[in-house]
Design a protein around this motif. Structure first.
Motif, PDB file in Angstrom:
ATOM      1  N   ILE A 111     -16.730  -1.360 -12.551  1.00 58.29           N
ATOM      2  CA  ILE A 111     -15.333  -1.079 -12.238  1.00 58.29           C
ATOM      3  C   ILE A 111     -14.636  -2.404 -12.016  1.00 58.29           C
ATOM      4  CG2 ILE A 111     -13.749  -0.025 -10.575  1.00 58.29           C
ATOM      5  CD1 ILE A 111     -15.844   2.089 -10.021  1.00 58.29           C
ATOM      6  N   ALA A 112     -13.516  -2.610 -12.664  1.00 58.10           N
ATOM      7  CA  ALA A 112     -12.794  -3.880 -12.567  1.00 58.10           C
ATOM      8  C   ALA A 112     -11.338  -3.621 -12.185  1.00 58.10           C
ATOM      9  CB  ALA A 112     -12.861  -4.642 -13.891  1.00 58.10           C
ATOM     10  N   ASP A 113     -10.875  -4.350 -11.153  1.00 63.62           N
ATOM     11  CA  ASP A 113      -9.467  -4.336 -10.744  1.00 63.62           C
ATOM     12  C   ASP A 113      -8.990  -2.919 -10.440  1.00 63.62           C
ATOM     13  OD1 ASP A 113      -7.041  -5.427 -10.080  1.00 63.62           O
ATOM     14  OD2 ASP A 113      -6.296  -5.522 -12.146  1.00 63.62           O
ATOM     15  N   GLY A 114      -9.733  -2.223  -9.577  1.00 66.80           N
ATOM     16  CA  GLY A 114      -9.376  -0.851  -9.244  1.00 66.80           C
ATOM     17  C   GLY A 114      -8.451  -0.753  -8.038  1.00 66.80           C
ATOM     18  N   GLU A 115      -7.783   0.389  -7.895  1.00 67.77           N
ATOM     19  CA  GLU A 115      -6.904   0.661  -6.767  1.00 67.77           C
ATOM     20  C   GLU A 115      -7.097   2.111  -6.327  1.00 67.77           C
ATOM     21  OE1 GLU A 115      -2.827  -0.155  -7.503  1.00 67.77           O
ATOM     22  OE2 GLU A 115      -3.182  -2.139  -8.381  1.00 67.77           O
ATOM     23  N   ILE A 116      -7.021   2.329  -5.015  1.00 71.66           N
ATOM     24  CA  ILE A 116      -7.070   3.680  -4.457  1.00 71.66           C
ATOM     25  C   ILE A 116      -5.947   3.805  -3.435  1.00 71.66           C
ATOM     26  CG2 ILE A 116      -8.423   5.392  -3.190  1.00 71.66           C
ATOM     27  CD1 ILE A 116     -10.951   3.988  -4.147  1.00 71.66           C
ATOM     28  N   GLU A 117      -5.153   4.839  -3.578  1.00 70.41           N
ATOM     29  CA  GLU A 117      -4.080   5.114  -2.622  1.00 70.41           C
ATOM     30  C   GLU A 117      -4.403   6.425  -1.917  1.00 70.41           C
ATOM     31  OE1 GLU A 117       0.619   4.670  -2.900  1.00 70.41           O
ATOM     32  OE2 GLU A 117      -0.105   6.461  -3.950  1.00 70.41           O
ATOM     33  N   PHE A 118      -4.489   6.362  -0.578  1.00 70.79           N
ATOM     34  CA  PHE A 118      -4.816   7.545   0.212  1.00 70.79           C
ATOM     35  C   PHE A 118      -3.577   7.929   1.018  1.00 70.79           C
ATOM     36  CE2 PHE A 118      -6.500   9.754   3.941  1.00 70.79           C
ATOM     37  CZ  PHE A 118      -7.285  10.723   3.321  1.00 70.79           C
ATOM     38  N   VAL A 119      -2.959   9.036   0.644  1.00 73.99           N
ATOM     39  CA  VAL A 119      -1.735   9.495   1.291  1.00 73.99           C
ATOM     40  C   VAL A 119      -2.103  10.564   2.322  1.00 73.99           C
ATOM     41  CG1 VAL A 119       0.535  10.523   0.946  1.00 73.99           C
ATOM     42  CG2 VAL A 119      -0.439   9.021  -0.814  1.00 73.99           C
ATOM     43  N   ASP A 120      -1.865  10.252   3.598  1.00 73.59           N
ATOM     44  CA  ASP A 120      -2.178  11.164   4.686  1.00 73.59           C
ATOM     45  C   ASP A 120      -0.889  11.846   5.138  1.00 73.59           C
ATOM     46  OD1 ASP A 120      -2.969  12.502   6.944  1.00 73.59           O
ATOM     47  OD2 ASP A 120      -4.126  10.844   7.786  1.00 73.59           O
ATOM     48  N   GLU A 121      -0.692  13.077   4.689  1.00 75.49           N
ATOM     49  CA  GLU A 121       0.529  13.799   5.043  1.00 75.49           C
ATOM     50  C   GLU A 121       0.487  14.345   6.461  1.00 75.49           C
ATOM     51  OE1 GLU A 121       1.392  16.706   2.090  1.00 75.49           O
ATOM     52  OE2 GLU A 121       1.737  15.209   0.504  1.00 75.49           O
ATOM     53  N   GLN A 122      -0.670  14.314   7.109  1.00 72.27           N
ATOM     54  CA  GLN A 122      -0.746  14.717   8.515  1.00 72.27           C
ATOM     55  C   GLN A 122      -0.059  13.696   9.413  1.00 72.27           C
ATOM     56  OE1 GLN A 122      -4.993  15.435   9.348  1.00 72.27           O
ATOM     57  NE2 GLN A 122      -4.403  17.525   9.882  1.00 72.27           N
ATOM     58  N   THR A 123      -0.293  12.415   9.140  1.00 74.03           N
ATOM     59  CA  THR A 123       0.223  11.354  10.002  1.00 74.03           C
ATOM     60  C   THR A 123       1.388  10.607   9.385  1.00 74.03           C
ATOM     61  OG1 THR A 123      -1.327   9.716   9.087  1.00 74.03           O
ATOM     62  CG2 THR A 123      -2.092  11.038  10.954  1.00 74.03           C
ATOM     63  N   GLY A 124       1.626  10.799   8.083  1.00 79.16           N
ATOM     64  CA  GLY A 124       2.680  10.062   7.420  1.00 79.16           C
ATOM     65  C   GLY A 124       2.275   8.656   7.032  1.00 79.16           C
ATOM     66  N   ARG A 125       0.980   8.320   7.167  1.00 80.63           N
ATOM     67  CA  ARG A 125       0.505   6.983   6.814  1.00 80.63           C
ATOM     68  C   ARG A 125      -0.096   6.970   5.410  1.00 80.63           C
ATOM     69  NH1 ARG A 125      -1.827   7.652  11.898  1.00 80.63           N
ATOM     70  NH2 ARG A 125      -3.863   7.877  10.918  1.00 80.63           N
ATOM     71  N   THR A 126      -0.005   5.831   4.773  1.00 82.28           N
ATOM     72  CA  THR A 126      -0.617   5.623   3.465  1.00 82.28           C
ATOM     73  C   THR A 126      -1.488   4.376   3.531  1.00 82.28           C
ATOM     74  OG1 THR A 126       1.227   6.640   2.270  1.00 82.28           O
ATOM     75  CG2 THR A 126      -0.215   5.176   1.019  1.00 82.28           C
ATOM     76  N   ARG A 127      -2.749   4.530   3.143  1.00 79.47           N
ATOM     77  CA  ARG A 127      -3.680   3.401   3.142  1.00 79.47           C
ATOM     78  C   ARG A 127      -4.026   3.052   1.694  1.00 79.47           C
ATOM     79  NH1 ARG A 127      -7.657   3.200   8.101  1.00 79.47           N
ATOM     80  NH2 ARG A 127      -6.885   1.080   7.879  1.00 79.47           N
ATOM     81  N   ARG A 128      -4.207   1.748   1.453  1.00 76.39           N
ATOM     82  CA  ARG A 128      -4.415   1.295   0.081  1.00 76.39           C
ATOM     83  C   ARG A 128      -5.658   0.415  -0.027  1.00 76.39           C
ATOM     84  NH1 ARG A 128       1.108   1.703   0.557  1.00 76.39           N
ATOM     85  NH2 ARG A 128       2.160   2.766  -1.189  1.00 76.39           N
ATOM     86  N   VAL A 129      -6.456   0.718  -1.027  1.00 77.47           N
ATOM     87  CA  VAL A 129      -7.582  -0.130  -1.410  1.00 77.47           C
ATOM     88  C   VAL A 129      -7.197  -0.828  -2.706  1.00 77.47           C
ATOM     89  CG1 VAL A 129     -10.001  -0.195  -2.116  1.00 77.47           C
ATOM     90  CG2 VAL A 129      -9.275   1.382  -0.304  1.00 77.47           C
TER      91      VAL A 129
END
Length: 520
Positions: free
Chosen positions: A144-162
């Motif tokens: 895997i090269a140059d990957g991204e993951i976006e985790f959208v938490d609608e419970q808290t309104g926060r978004t975390r990014r890998v």
């Protein structure tokens, strides 16, 4: 005859190679695309569509490259996973036995978007289930090269990014066991990781071992447990071990930090029902046990309970050995508190609401033994709210405090402070290394006040001082600046006063080596 056979075989080989070169030009790639999308959708449990071109070659080994591959779609229409380019190379021989041996696979610039819905369920877990061909697909190497993951938490309104995700994977079959090693950046913090799993058992649990090592943190964590999907919610539970992330020479000199215990990890909380903390030499470590909880949902909170044995700070770090805690005739209570504050300043302050409760039979700092320590605190930005602090100092001296402790920039404590000694001579001997004759005559001594203590200012308001039978009320203020003599202001009144005893006590608490000029 033999020469003719060799020429014939050579000719057939040339024809075969030529056919392999031009065959991709005549293959029905539309049919191949459809077959790939159908089988990949069955494996992923989500619709898979190839939006870009499909390229292939047969020599030196069969290789297929697909561009712009998209998996599933969120409510907004965006794909759950999008891969800019997906390629794989396989061996022909295993196909004869019904297996697919993919010895090289590469995913360039994959982007995944996972969403936690308001009810706490994972969108990926909903919908059709994956149908994994458990023993028919073997992956020798996946990159895997140059990957991204976006985790959208609608419970808290926060978004975390890998981001900057790079990893090497391998799997005996698609169902496992899997091995993964790589690096990534989570919300701007880079680190390395490794994962290994078994196959999913009959209960739906996946045995998973994980190791996470942040680059800029003094520790890493190893997890070993079972990962399950319960009511569309991910639950990971097992045992953990925290490991120090520093050079081996430093660990050997100071003694390694060892923390392990049980954990349960969900999106709503991190629960540690039991932990075991060791630090110092392995043959004589300092041990603390307790429990901890961190609620990571909409209303974030934490709880930390620690119950330990006697601790010698000088044996487990540099703070105790470098602090002003040795026998020094010019040392004072204020200076000793400064040394303890320097140790406390090294403790990370959580940036979420919660409370911590600490119970220790004794803390040894240099020549000082503080006994029966009980501490209940709550984080407050750059410091702590001290709900209750109780300790027994030398000289059978009880210390109680409540207030706010600031440990960043200008250190300070504002709140209520009580010090009561049933052996003033022992208290004085601990502070100054000697005992003023006026203090030897006192059976009890102490004070209570609302205080404002900083490095340069010590204020005691609503002060009540007891020195033997004498009781005084009022205020004291002391200011001290670099390269200037301290200034002391007193406003006291009471039933009687022993000036010499009061002068000696004030000198001990204020920290002046010479008390003879303090009250002039």
């Amino acid at each position: 005859m033999l020469a003719r056979i060799l020429v014939t075989l050579g000719g057939l080989l040339v024809v075969a190679l030529f056919a392999a070169l031009i065959a991709p030009l005549f293959i029905d790639w539309t049919s191949f695309r459809n077959d790939f999308e159908r089988e990949a959708s069955r494996i992923m449990g989500k619709p898979v569509v190839v939006h870009g071109s499909v390229d292939a070659r047969l020599i030196p080994f069969p290789t297929v490259t697909l561009n712009d591959v998209r998996v599933g779609a969120s409510d907004g229409g965006a794909p759950l996973i999008q891969v800019a380019q997906f390629s794989m190379s396989a061996e022909l021989a295993p196909f004869l036995s019904g297996e697919a041996l993919i010895f090289d696979m590469r995913l360039d610039r994959p982007k995944a978007r996972l969403r936690l819905q308001p009810d706490g369920t994972l969108d990926w877990a909903r919908g059709s289930r994956a149908a994994i061909p458990a023993h028919t697909v073997i992956l020798e190497k996946v990159e895997i090269a140059d990957g991204e993951i976006e985790f959208v938490d609608e419970q808290t309104g926060r978004t975390r990014r890998v981001s900057d995700l790079s990893a090497d994977l391998s799997a005996r079959t698609l169902a496992g066991p899997w091995r993964v090693e790589g690096r990534a950046t989570l919300d701007g913090e880079a680190g390395s990781f490794s994962l290994s799993s078994n196959t999913v058992d009959e209960t739906g649990a996946l045995s998973l071992r994980a190791r996470l090592v942040p680059d800029e943190r003094p520790f890493g964590v190893e997890l070993d447990g079972d990962l399950k999907i319960v009511d569309f919610r991910a639950v990971y539970a097992g045992r953990f071990t925290l490991t120090e992330n520093r050079p081996a020479s430093e660990v050997k000199a100071d003694g390694a930090l060892r923390i392990n215990g049980e954990f349960q990890l969900t999106n709503e909380s991190i629960r540690v029902p039991e932990y075991h903390f060791e630090i110092g030499p392995p043959d004589d470590p300092y041990i603390v046990t307790g429990e901890a909880t961190l609620d990571t949902g909409k209303d974030q909170r934490f709880l930390l309970i620690a119950d330990g044995q006697q601790i010698d700070v000088s044996r487990i770090g540099n703070s105790g050995s470098s602090g002003k805690t040795g026998r020094d005739p010019a040392i004072s209570l204020r200076q000793r508190i400064d040394a303890m504050l320097a140790i406390a300043a090294d403790i990370p302050i959580p940036q979420v609401p919660g409370r911590a409760s600490l119970k220790l039979p004794a803390i040894v700092i240099g020549d000082t033994t503080v006994r029966d320590v009980r501490l209940d605190v709550r984080p407050d930005g750059a410091g702590w709210i001290v709900d209750n602090a109780v300790a027994l100092l030398p000289g059978r001296t009880q210390l109680e405090a409540k207030g706010r402790l600031n440990l960043k920039e200008q250190r300070s404590f504002r709140g209520d402070l009580v010090i009561a000694s049933n052996q003033p001579s022992g208290f004085a001997n601990w502070l100054a290394g000697s005992v003023d004759p006026a203090i030897r005559t006192l059976k009890t001594a102490g004070f209570s006040a609302t205080v404002n203590l900083t490095d340069t200012l010590q204020q005691f308001e609503n002060l009540e001082v007891a020195a033997g039978p004498a009781t005084l009320r009022g205020r004291i203020e002391r200011q001290s600046f670099a390269e200037q003599p301290p200034a002391l202001s007193l406003q006291l009144k009471g039933n009687r006063i022993d000036l010499e005893a009061l002068q000696a006590l004030a000198g001990l608490v204020a920290g002046d080596a010479s008390t003879g000029t303090l009250l002039q």
